[in-house]
Each structure stands twice: as structure tokens, then as C-alpha cells.
Write an enzyme that holds these catalytic residues in place. Structure first.
Site, PDB file in Angstrom:
ATOM      1  N   GLY A  98       0.959  -1.031  -0.243  1.00 22.93           N
ATOM      2  CA  GLY A  98      -0.052  -0.203   0.092  1.00 22.93           C
ATOM      3  C   GLY A  98       0.627   1.620  -0.187  1.00 22.93           C
ATOM      4  N   MET A 119       4.199   3.613   2.439  1.00 16.04           N
ATOM      5  CA  MET A 119       5.558   3.631   3.192  1.00 16.04           C
ATOM      6  C   MET A 119       6.085   4.477   3.612  1.00 16.04           C
ATOM      7  SD  MET A 119       7.812   1.449   4.517  1.00 16.04           S
ATOM      8  CE  MET A 119       9.298   1.288   5.518  1.00 16.04           C
ATOM      9  N   GLU A 120       6.453   4.304   5.194  1.00 14.16           N
ATOM     10  CA  GLU A 120       6.580   5.460   5.485  1.00 14.16           C
ATOM     11  C   GLU A 120       7.801   5.791   5.892  1.00 14.16           C
ATOM     12  OE1 GLU A 120       6.461   1.997   6.528  1.00 14.16           O
ATOM     13  OE2 GLU A 120       7.550   1.997   8.436  1.00 14.16           O
ATOM     14  N   ASN A 121       8.873   5.926   4.677  1.00 12.43           N
ATOM     15  CA  ASN A 121      10.252   6.341   4.297  1.00 12.43           C
ATOM     16  C   ASN A 121       9.890   7.946   5.653  1.00 12.43           C
ATOM     17  OD1 ASN A 121      10.631   4.306   3.200  1.00 12.43           O
ATOM     18  ND2 ASN A 121       9.348   5.592   1.832  1.00 12.43           N
ATOM     19  N   HIS A 170      -2.206   6.052   8.721  1.00 14.77           N
ATOM     20  CA  HIS A 170      -0.923   4.987   9.627  1.00 14.77           C
ATOM     21  C   HIS A 170       0.012   5.248   8.759  1.00 14.77           C
ATOM     22  CE1 HIS A 170      -0.163   0.620   9.407  1.00 14.77           C
ATOM     23  NE2 HIS A 170       1.021   1.015   9.420  1.00 14.77           N
ATOM     24  N   GLU A 171       0.568   5.712   8.103  1.00 15.73           N
ATOM     25  CA  GLU A 171       2.078   6.305   7.136  1.00 15.73           C
ATOM     26  C   GLU A 171       2.188   7.538   7.939  1.00 15.73           C
ATOM     27  OE1 GLU A 171       3.494   3.975   6.035  1.00 15.73           O
ATOM     28  OE2 GLU A 171       1.734   3.126   5.297  1.00 15.73           O
ATOM     29  N   HIS A 202       3.219   5.820  11.844  1.00 12.22           N
ATOM     30  CA  HIS A 202       4.630   5.829  11.839  1.00 12.22           C
ATOM     31  C   HIS A 202       5.443   6.648  11.855  1.00 12.22           C
ATOM     32  CE1 HIS A 202       4.381   1.531  11.176  1.00 12.22           C
ATOM     33  NE2 HIS A 202       3.469   2.040   9.625  1.00 12.22           N
ATOM     34  N   GLU A 243       3.862  -1.910  13.793  1.00 13.87           N
ATOM     35  CA  GLU A 243       2.678  -2.028  12.621  1.00 13.87           C
ATOM     36  C   GLU A 243       1.101  -2.309  13.220  1.00 13.87           C
ATOM     37  OE1 GLU A 243       3.022  -1.498  10.023  1.00 13.87           O
ATOM     38  OE2 GLU A 243       5.480  -1.209   9.821  1.00 13.87           O
TER      39      GLU A 243
HETATM   40  N1  B3K Z   1       5.755  -0.499   6.982  1.00 10.89           N
HETATM   41  C1  B3K Z   1       5.295  -1.055   5.228  1.00 10.89           C
HETATM   42  C2  B3K Z   1       5.774  -1.980   4.586  1.00 10.89           C
HETATM   43  C3  B3K Z   1       6.749  -2.055   3.871  1.00 10.89           C
HETATM   44  C4  B3K Z   1       6.266  -3.885   3.323  1.00 10.89           C
HETATM   45  C5  B3K Z   1       8.399  -4.303   2.900  1.00 10.89           C
HETATM   46  N2  B3K Z   1       8.009  -5.734   2.564  1.00 10.89           N
HETATM   47  C6  B3K Z   1       4.099  -0.661   5.516  1.00 10.89           C
HETATM   48  C7  B3K Z   1       3.540   0.167   6.587  1.00 10.89           C
HETATM   49  O1  B3K Z   1       2.856  -1.075   7.279  1.00 10.89           O
HETATM   50  O2  B3K Z   1       3.150   1.130   6.526  1.00 10.89           O
HETATM   51 ZN    ZN Z   2       2.636   0.037   8.951  1.00  6.03          ZN
END
Ligand code: B3K
Ligand code: ZN
Length: 876
Positions: free
Chosen positions: A264, A266-268, A300-301, A304, A323
Site C-alpha cells: 500500500g 511506505m513510511e520513509n 497509518h503512514e 509511523h 505495525e
Molecule cells: N512498513 C510498510 C510495509 C513494508 C513492506 C515491505 N515488504 C508499510 C506499512 O506498514 O506502513
Molecule cells: Zn505500517
């Protein structure tokens, strides 16, 4: 490929060297991107001097390596398939490396890759090692400074984490931007994006008065699809300040939408990368459900940033630490912004279908596994959703106020650190004084606990006696289970008054809704001063992730459906009542006996339709029958056809008996108001569309005409998609085909709408579904390289109960063929899409054998670790 080896939690050791600062320079090129890295390294105090430096690295071509400016001789280091070892290093030093990588050849979508001409990254969990040599583990946290160089015309936008600090022109039509991220972070949170992108910009002032710039970067044609994500982001920022006192910590927060993405979003840090499906919305292209999903994922992101980024995981076994907690946070956020009971109903209904199935299958694992072969396979419903249920239980055990103090302590004490689940639960125990040692078993024990309950009312003593027995079935590698600490919320609903009765337990009065704690294998609770015979309302709000059995009679369930004060349990009573009827009908179908509809279900539904309700969204859920997948979960062995036939029969019987009510409901909830993704409108649309589904169930002319008109009115995607689905899933090909064709042509330019167009067709119950899949795999809009397309066509088909499970095995064969191709292209997606085949033990013969044969055919291939791990478990 040699046989992949597992990694064990018990082998964890702190890293020998830590990186304090990381400097990166990317010179972007599709086939030969040059990555220069300068790592500021120092030996970890706990490690002996003289330890070799071990760095992870995969698919990298090393061009240069030096320590403190001195190039290394070949005998001073060793290269393997998985990394680089420098035999001797000083205590503190600079390591310079230069590698080449090929983003255009990267179809696994891990590391640096190209999507639609745009460079982007995905590093969690172990993608950074495909970018440069690095200690690619979450307990190594460094500040980053990143320079991105690219062609000024093709790649006008160059992004990375943190704040931009320098930019300029370079010879040969190239330019660069340097980014600085002052917050120490693990490599999995690194991100880079470069492309011809346009932005939408807004701002947010944090609670301490800092101004944050918010940007959403998209391809130009999607600029009109970002409003909802931006509004959701601002709501999430506000909510996290109000609810957890968490404030954003950089001057800039960016979201980028990309088409090719494995999950979906990614929280970079400071630069969230999103699957376009998880961020873009427009009334004409996205359904209400998609709008709500975008809101949830954006939140959600964003959440994080604290639960995951500022405080991160020590190792990947702790994945649920970030998570589970973050899913819990986003669920609470969505409950606060929409209808809370409906959010709970939808989450639980998904959970009981999909996570219970995972727990009952060959890949069952605890929320904190103790070993894995490929960590990518552990981004599961157990880690995410069961992890969230466990955090929810903690919040209920402590009460919100103490839970908040526990989370404050956790964020403050561990800010900037990489920690464990014990650290999190430890904070909760510390602030509350509760003994959570038995509770910790939730993290180590796999499988869904089953609770058998008996209740008895003693008229003479005015007592209600409840006896509960818990048992967790064996799961692979865990034959014996210990009793868990299970909080059970309940009420006793008086059969005369229809009201919750006051509860007294051991002389203590507990109000009319309370939580009892089941800790032993068997426990008895005697409620005293119960003035009338009650029906127990158990596990209110799904207070624990368990299967609870109670010998409810149909009258009891009809009673609870009408009277329970807990909306969730009212809904659940309706589902249980429908299940009893469905089970009879499944048996009748199997025995070739004529099916007879249970009039109590009809009357219960009539009752629902007759009552005024203030939450239409809840009513829509109550009028919705359990899905075939959920019904299948309740069966000892799954008979796909009997389940389908039984559910269709109930739907048609209800439709026939209550036709006028459904028609009235449909008419009352029609609206021409301009589309808005607001809770009231969404509720009204779902109710109207549930009614339409019943009206279409018998496929009479009027139902068909209503669906056709709704489709043609083209008011919004929710209505259009629902009407089109009903038509395509009906036998009226004469109307469905032209509609489908028109829709496909009108939206050929929009990949996200085409995904829906694919799914609608391949989920139809008619026997041509499989042939359609094959035909559509050659459609110009389809590509096996795009995960969204794979999910929309192949993943959706595998959810088509009757056709995927065709008795000639063609459905299984098709899925296995796709898995074999994807095993090479994109192992992460291959290992996910295979799931339905791994559940073979749940089905009757001859399906079991057919499914197993396909798994064996896959096993004979040269497999990626991802697919290898899943197939080995499934065939063990
Ligand atoms: N932390 C990411 C998921 C990464 C999956 C890597 N294969 C998204 C999330 O949970 O917010
Ligand atoms: Zn997550």
C-alpha cells in the site's frame, strides 16, 4: 540456488559497528546508476577490538572501496552474494564505496527501481542492501545526507528524506539536489524519488506553532486526485497531536504516488511513497471504500513517524511493535472520523475471515515469530491485524488514561532507539502496575484461541453462572499451548426488559457492561442479583481475537439483534443467526434435500427494515450476509458449491419475501446531492446499494432496470461500480456486456479504474470467469510486472469461490502458472498471490489433491527464498 537458511530471534547480537552518519550520492541512470556512499563508522563498545566489518549487499557491482581515504587491496576484503567483509578496520573510520546498480532491470520492486520513467525506492525490510553496501538492519540508526543527480529535463524533481539544503546545475544538462535528514534512522526508512512530477502543496501548523509544508507529488494527469489524501493527512496530524500529543518533527512532509508498488505505502522519513491506489481519489474514479482506505493508509503512514521511525524495531522479529501499534492507531483514528461501530464491524469481519484463516493454515505464526527465511513473507495479517488486536486489549486492560501514560513513557524513553516488544509492554506494566507476564503469551503463541461457554440462570437464587473453557489448537511447530489472559467484555440482557442488567460479581457491582478476565483453562463466573433471566451478550466489541462459542438458540439471537446495547454484538447476533440458517441449507444442499428458508431470519430482517435507525451504515452492515469466505471459515471441510448455493438461496429468499421493503429503502436513500466522502453520505449510499443488491438478486425486470439506470446515471464511482458489478454478476449478459465495454473504453487511460474493471469481470460466478482471466491477461492494460494489475486480475479471480475452485483444476493451474512466472519477476508478490493454494487442507477431495499437485509443480522450479518458504510450509 542453495537451500535458503532461516534466521533465528535467539541469534540476535548487537551490531559490531554502528554508522553515525551516512553520505550518499546517486548519479541516476536506468542501466548504470552510480551510488557513492561514505559511512562514518565506529565500533560498538560491547564488541571486541578486531571484529571484522560485515556489510550487507546484493546485486551490486563494486567499483571502488577505501577506508579513511586509502583504497583497499583485494586481499583486505571479501565479496559474497550477500555482502562484503572487510577483515580489519580501525575503531573509528570512514568507509567510502562506489557501486553500480541497474534500476531498469529491477522487477522485484525492492531497492531502487523505475516506475513509469520515474525512479523510486522501497527499502523495508531489506531493500537498502540492493542500493549500497551497508549494515542493513534496523538497529543501526544514522543521520543521512543524500545528493541526487539526474537529467534536468527528464528528472526535474529530485527528492529524498529530510530537508533540501542545496541544489545546482551540472555539466551535460544534469542537475542535483542535496537533502539532509537530521533524525537518525535505520536504512529501511531511506527513500529517493526522481521524475517529472507535479505537486499539490498545503500547510499545517503544529501544536507548538511550527509551520510544516505538506506536498503530494503525482504525475500531472493526477493533480485533481489529491484533495482527499491532503485533507486526510491534515486530519491525521491533528488527531495525533490531540490523542497522543505527538507532533511532526521536520519542516517538510512529502507523499509521492507511484504506479508500481508491492504494497500500500511506505513510511520513509519525511518522504512517504505510496501505491497510487492508496492515495489517489476522485468521485468518478474511486469508491467510498477506496476513499476510506486512502484516509486510513495516509494516517497509518503518518503515525509511523512516531510509532516506527522515531522509535523503531531492534530487529525484524519485532515488526509487530511498529505495525500492530500503528494499525491500532489508524483504526482508532478512522473510528473517530467515521462511524465507530461500522469501522469495528468491518475490521472484525475482515479479521475473522482472513486472519483466522492464516492462523488455521500452514503459515500460522506468532505475532513475534522466532524464525523466518524471508522477512518479506512476514508482513502478514497476524503481525499487523492480530498485533493491533493485542494492543487494543492492552489499551482496554489499562484504560485509555493509563495506556496514554504508557505510550508517552515509551516514546520519551526510547526516542531515537531501536527497541523490542518487551520494552513497549514494559512501559504499560510500569505505568499501570499490572502484571502482564501471562499477557505476553499473546506475542509468542500462534493460533486462534477457542472459548467454549455455557451459561445457566438460577431462578431461585437469581444467579447467572457462566463457565468458560479456553483452548488454542496446535499450529505448525507449536503442538502445546498455554492458557492466555483473555479480557472478555460482556453484558447480560434481560429477556423481559430488553435492557442490560446491573452486574454483580463477588459482591462487587460492576455496572451493566464489564470486562471479565479469563486466565485459566476453565473458569466460572457467578453473577448475583440478576433479577430476570438474561441472554448473555459476550465478547462485546470483539474484545479479544478469539472464537467464542455459546449455544445460542435462534430466538436468543433474534432477541440480541433487536435489543443488544452494543452495536457490534447486535450485528454479530444477526451474523450468527444467518449462519445457523446457512448451515442447515449447506447440509440440505449436500444431501440433495429441498432447501427451505428459515422464517426467523426473514422476520429478523423484516424487523430491521421496519425500525428507524440513526446509523444507516450499521443497518447496511446488519443487512449484509456473511461472505462465502467467512462461511467457509466456519466449516470443518469447505464445500465451495454448497456454500455458494446456500448463500444465494438465502439472498433470493430474503429478496422475494421483503421486496417492497428493499424497494422503499432504495428509494428513500437515493440522492442527487453532489458527491462527498462524508460519513452520512457514505452510510446512505451503502444502505441504498445493499437494497439494490437484494432487488437484483431475483433478477426481475425492475431490479435490472434500477441497476441499469444507476450505472447510466454515472453519478459517482461507488454507485457506478456497484451497479456494474451487479449486472456483470447477473445472467443478463445482454445488458452487462455493453455496459462493461463502454466502461472499459471510457476509462482505458486510467490504470486504477481499469483495475476495477478487471476485478468486476473475473469475480463473476458464471462459468466463463476463468476464460476471461486468460483473455484479459493479454489486454494492453494488463501487465504481470505491475502488482496492482496482478492483484486486480489474478488475486481477484482467486477470491472467486466457485470458479477458482473449478473441479477440473484449471483455476489452480492458472494461479500456479502465474506464481512460477512471478517467482522470477517479483518474488514478494509471487509468495503472496500463492496463499489460496496453501490452504488446500481446508477443502474436500478432489480439490485437495488438485491444489497439492500445483504446489508440487511449483516446488519443482528453481525458487526464490520467498516462494520456497511458503511452498515448503504448505507441503510440510
Ligand atoms: N512498513 C510498510 C510495509 C513494508 C513492506 C515491505 N515488504 C508499510 C506499512 O506498514 O506502513
Ligand atoms: Zn505500517
Amino acid at each position: 540456488m542453495s537451500e535458503p537458511q532461516p534466521t533465528y530471534l535467539s541469534d540476535y547480537r548487537p551490531p559490531a559497528y554502528r554508522v553515525t552518519h551516512t553520505e550518499l550520492t546517486f548519479d541516476l541512470d536506468p542501466s548504470a546508476t552510480r551510488v557513492k556512499a561514505r559511512l562514518h563508522l565506529e565500533r560498538h563498545p560491547e564488541h571486541e577490538p578486531g571484529a571484522a566489518l560485515e556489510l550487507d549487499g546484493e546485486q551490486l557491482t563494486l567499483k571502488a572501496i577505501a577506508i579513511d581515504g586509502q583504497p583497499l587491496d583485494e586481499d583486505e576484503y571479501a565479496l559474497t552474494d550477500t555482502g562484503l567483509r572487510v577483515h580489519r578496520v580501525p575503531q573509528r573510520f570512514l568507509l567510502d564505496t562506489e557501486v553500480n546498480i541497474a534500476p531498469e532491470a529491477n522487477t522485484a520492486l525492492e531497492g531502487l527501481y523505475l516506475s513509469n520513467g520515474m525512479y523510486c525506492t522501497q527499502c523495508e525490510a531489506e531493500g537498502f542492501r540492493r542500493i549500497t553496501y551497508y549494515p542493513d538492519r534496523p538497529d543501526v540508526m544514522a543521520t543521512f545526507s543524500t545528493t541526487v543527480i539526474g537529467d534536468a529535463v527528464q528528472l526535474p524533481i529530485l527528492l529524498s528524506n529530510g530537508n533540501p539544503v542545496e541544489r545546482g546545475e551540472l555539466p551535460g544538462g544534469r542537475h542535483f539536489v542535496t537533502w539532509d535528514d537530521p533524525h537518525p534512522k535505520p536504512s529501511y526508512l531511506f527513500a529517493l524519488v526522481a521524475g517529472d512530477l507535479k505537486k499539490v502543496e498545503d500547510g499545517f501548523t503544529t501544536m507548538s506553532g511550527r509551520d510544516v509544508t505538506l506536498q503530494i507529488w503525482v504525475e500531472e494527469e493526477n493533480l485533481d486526485k489529491t484533495d482527499h489524501a491532503m485533507a486526510s493527512l491534515k486530519r491525521a496530524m491533528q488527531w495525533d497531536e490531540e490523542t497522543y500529543a505527538r507532533e511532526y518533527d521536520l519542516d517538510l512532509f512529502m507523499i509521492v504516488a507511484v504506479n508500481d508498488f508491492n504494497m500500500g505505502a511506505m513510511e520513509n522519513k519525511g518522504l512517504n511513497i505510496f501505491n497510487s491506489a492508496a492515495v489517489l481519489t476522485h468521485p468518478h474514479t474511486a469508491t467510498d471504500a477506496a476513499f476510506q482506505q486512502v484516509e486510513g493508509i495516509v494516517a497509518h503512514e503518518y503515525f509511523h513517524n512516531w510509532s516506527g521511525n522515531r522509535v523503531t524495531c531492534r530487529d525484524w522479529f519485532q515488526l509487530s511493535l511498529k505495525e500492530g501499534f500503528t494499525v491500532f492507531r489508524d483504526q482508532c483514528f478512522s473510528a473517530d472520523t467515521n462511524s465507530a461501530p461500522v469501522k469495528r464491524i468491518q475490521d472484525v469481519s475482515f479479521f475473522r475471515t482472513a486472519q483466522f484463516a492464516e492462523d488455521a493454515g500452514p503459515t500460522a505464526h506468532p505475532i513475534r515469530p522466532d524464525h523466518y527465511i524471508e522477512i518479506t513473507n512476514f508482513y502478514t495479517l497476524t503481525i499487523y491485524e492480530k498485533g493491533a488486536q493485542v494492543v487494543r486489549m492492552l489499551s482496554n486492560l489499562l484504560g485509555w488514561e493509563a495506556f496514554r501514560r504508557g505510550s508517552d513513557l515509551y516514546f520519551e524513553r526510547y526516542d531515537g532507539q531501536a527497541v523490542t516488544i518487551e520494552d513497549f509492554v514494559g512501559c504499560m506494566a510500569e505505568v499501570s502496575g499490572l502484571d502482564l507476564s501471562q499477557f505476553m503469551r499473546w506475542y509468542s503463541q500462534a493460533g486462534t484461541p477457542e472459548i467454549d461457554t455455557q451459561g445457566e440462570y438460577d431462578y431461585a437464587k437469581c444467579e447467572y453462572r457462566l463457565v468458560l473453557r479456553q483452548r488454542t489448537p496446535a499450529t505448525p511447530g507449536q503442538p502445546d499451548k498455554l492458557p492466555l489472559h483473555i479480557p472478555l467484555r460482556l453484558g447480560l440482557v434481560g429477556t423481559k426488559s430488553g435492557r442490560d442488567l446491573p452486574l454483580t460479581l463477588d459482591g462487587e457491582s460492576l455496572g451493566s457492561d464489564t470486562v471479565i478476565h479469563l486466565r485459566e483453562e476453565e473458569q466460572e463466573f457467578v453473577f448475583t442479583d440478576v433479577s430476570e433471566a438474561p441472554v448473555p451478550s459476550l465478547l462485546r466489541g470483539f474484545s479479544a481475537p478469539v472464537k467464542l462459542r455459546f449455544p445460542y438458540g435462534r430466538e436468543d439471537l433474534a432477541f440480541l439483534l433487536q435489543h443488544d446495547s452494543d452495536d457490534f454484538n447486535r450485528w454479530d447476533a444477526g451474523q450468527r443467526l444467518a449462519m445457523l440458517a446457512l448451515e442447515d441449507l449447506i447440509a440440505a444442499h449436500r444431501n440433495g434435500v429441498e432447501k427451505v428458508m428459515d422464517t426467523r431470519v426473514v422476520e429478523a430482517f423484516r424487523g430491521l427494515l421496519a425500525t428507524e435507525t440513526d446509523d444507516k451504515a450499521v443497518l447496511a452492515e446488519m443487512l449484509t450476509l456473511p461472505t462465502e469466505a467467512y462461511i467457509a471459515e466456519q466449516q470443518a471441510l469447505v464445500d465451495v458449491d454448497a456454500i455458494h448455493a446456500a448463500r444465494e438461496f438465502v439472498k433470493q429468499s430474503l429478496a422475494a419475501a421483503l421486496r417492497d421493503d428493499f424497494l422503499r429503502l432504495f428509494e428513500e436513500n437515493r440522492s442527487d446531492a453532489a458527491y462527498a466522502p462524508e460519513p452520512e453520505q457514505i452510510a446512505q449510499r451503502s444502505l441504498k446499494n445493499v437494497a439494490l443488491a437484494y432487488l437484483m438478486a431475483i433478477e426481475d425486470d425492475q431490479g435490472i432496470e434500477l441497476a441499469r439506470t444507476q450505472f447510466a446515471a454515472d453519478h459517482n464511482m461507488t454507485d457506478v461500480r456497484h451497479a456494474l458489478t451487479l449486472l456483470v454478476h447477473s445472467s443478463r449478459t445482454d445488458i452487462a456486456e455493453p455496459a462493461l465495454k463502454a466502461f472499459g473504453e471510457a476509462w482505458a487511460h486510467d490504470p486504477l479504474v481499469m483495475d476495477q474493471w478487471f476485478s468486476i469481470q473475473v469475480t463473476r460466478p458464471q462459468p466463463d470467469a476463468l476464460e476471461r482471466v486468460k483473455f484479459l491477461m493479454d489486454h494492453p492494460a494488463f501487465s504481470l510486472k505491475n502488482p496492482n494489475k496482478v492483484r486486480a486480475l489474478i488475486g481477484a479471480f482467486a477470491q472467486n469461490r466457485v470458479n477458482f475452485h473449478r473441479l477440473d483444476g484449471a483455476g489452480y493451474r492458472l494461479l500456479a502458472d502465474v506464481v512460477i512466472t512471478l517467482n522470477q519477476l517479483n518474488p514478494e508478490i509471487a509468495a503472496r498471490i500463492i496463499t489460496p493454494l496453501t490452504r488446500w487442507q481446508r477443502f474436500e477431495e478432489p480439490r485437495q489433491e488438485l491444489m497439492k499437485a500445483e504446489l508440487e509443480r511449483i516446488r519443482a522450479e528453481e525458487l526464490s527464498p520467498n516462494v520456497y518458504e511458503v511452498v515448503e510450509k504448505a507441503l510440510a
